[in-house]
Scaffold this active site. Structure first.
Site, PDB file in Angstrom:
ATOM      1  N   HIS A  25      13.457  14.731 -10.188  1.00  0.00           N
ATOM      2  CA  HIS A  25      14.320  13.927 -11.074  1.00  0.00           C
ATOM      3  C   HIS A  25      14.643  15.025 -12.157  1.00  0.00           C
ATOM      4  CE1 HIS A  25      11.502  10.414 -10.091  1.00  0.00           C
ATOM      5  NE2 HIS A  25      12.679   9.827  -9.546  1.00  0.00           N
ATOM      6  N   LYS A  49       8.062  -5.366  -9.409  1.00  0.00           N
ATOM      7  CA  LYS A  49       7.412  -4.064  -8.843  1.00  0.00           C
ATOM      8  C   LYS A  49       6.098  -4.126  -9.680  1.00  0.00           C
ATOM      9  CE  LYS A  49      10.314  -0.799  -6.898  1.00  0.00           C
ATOM     10  NZ  LYS A  49      10.946   0.339  -7.065  1.00  0.00           N
ATOM     11  N   ARG A  98      18.138  12.761  -1.203  1.00  0.00           N
ATOM     12  CA  ARG A  98      17.405  13.882  -0.626  1.00  0.00           C
ATOM     13  C   ARG A  98      17.521  14.210   0.971  1.00  0.00           C
ATOM     14  NH1 ARG A  98      12.451  10.619  -2.952  1.00  0.00           N
ATOM     15  NH2 ARG A  98      13.716   9.169  -1.997  1.00  0.00           N
ATOM     16  N   SER A 136       8.173  10.052  -6.139  1.00  0.00           N
ATOM     17  CA  SER A 136       7.151   9.294  -6.882  1.00  0.00           C
ATOM     18  C   SER A 136       5.993   8.736  -6.240  1.00  0.00           C
ATOM     19  CB  SER A 136       7.676   8.252  -7.835  1.00  0.00           C
ATOM     20  OG  SER A 136       8.594   8.851  -8.523  1.00  0.00           O
TER      21      SER A 136
END
Ligand code: PNS
Length: 172
Positions: A25, A49, A98, A136
């Site tokens: 990040h 979440k 990514r 993460s």
């Protein structure tokens, strides 16, 4: 005398869960600062979440990292991203990609956001190769299992992970 040229400052939003922020990040934020005048790191408040870090803990970690940076601001938001962006006068949404596997979802979100607001452009940025497999989710898993995260997360995150898992162990 010639006319004064008005230089419009470009404000970009870098939205995400950041649970926790990783060097991937940070790499994207650095790259964004080369293109935009101001980058708002916007942490989504998502009641659906169950994060490891509370919104305030995530915010504090990122604020500590950017305490000396005038062009990086930290904020939290809920509701529609495009509405939040337009409220802040931001014209760009930054997202890191990514691998091809990220692309499908990101493409869908970018087009949906464009449908919702034609004033905001999504800009995809590619992190350094060394972060292309970093997430993460993996950071949390590796930390829990005692693996090395050297070079993948900032020290403050390492420290907070240690604290978090000490707290967790105590409560079991
Ligand atoms: O780090 P994440 O979890 O991949 O970030 C996802 C995020 C925050 C960018 C996305 O969930 C989002 O924008 N949520 C806000 C609600 C919204 O606008 N949804 C419509 C997206 S098309």
């Amino acid at each position: 005398m010639g006319k004064a040229i008005e230089i419009k400052k470009i404000r970009a939003i870098y939205p995400g869960s950041f649970d926790p922020i990783t060097n991937g990040h940070i790499d994207i934020i650095q790259r964004s600062l080369h293109l935009f005048d101001e980058v708002i790191v916007a942490i989504l408040i998502n009641p659906e979440k169950t994060p490891l870090f509370t919104i305030e803990e995530r915010r504090k970690m990122i604020e500590t990292l950017y305490k000396n940076s005038k062009r990086v601001k930290i904020d939290t938001f809920d509701g529609l991203l495009v509405e939040y962006a337009s409220k802040l006068g931001a014209s760009v949404i930054v997202r890191g990609i990514r691998a091809i596997s990220d692309y499908e979802f990101e493409f869908q979100m970018a087009l949906m956001n464009r449908r919702l607001s034609t004033d905001i452009e999504t800009v995809f940025m590619v992190p350094a190769e060394s972060f292309s497999y970093l997430s993460s989710k993996l950071v949390k898993e590796i930390f829990k299992l005692g693996g090395s995260l050297e070079g993948l997360i900032p020290n403050i995150v390492q420290k907070e992970l240690r604290r978090k898992f000490r707290i967790r162990k105590k409560s079991i």
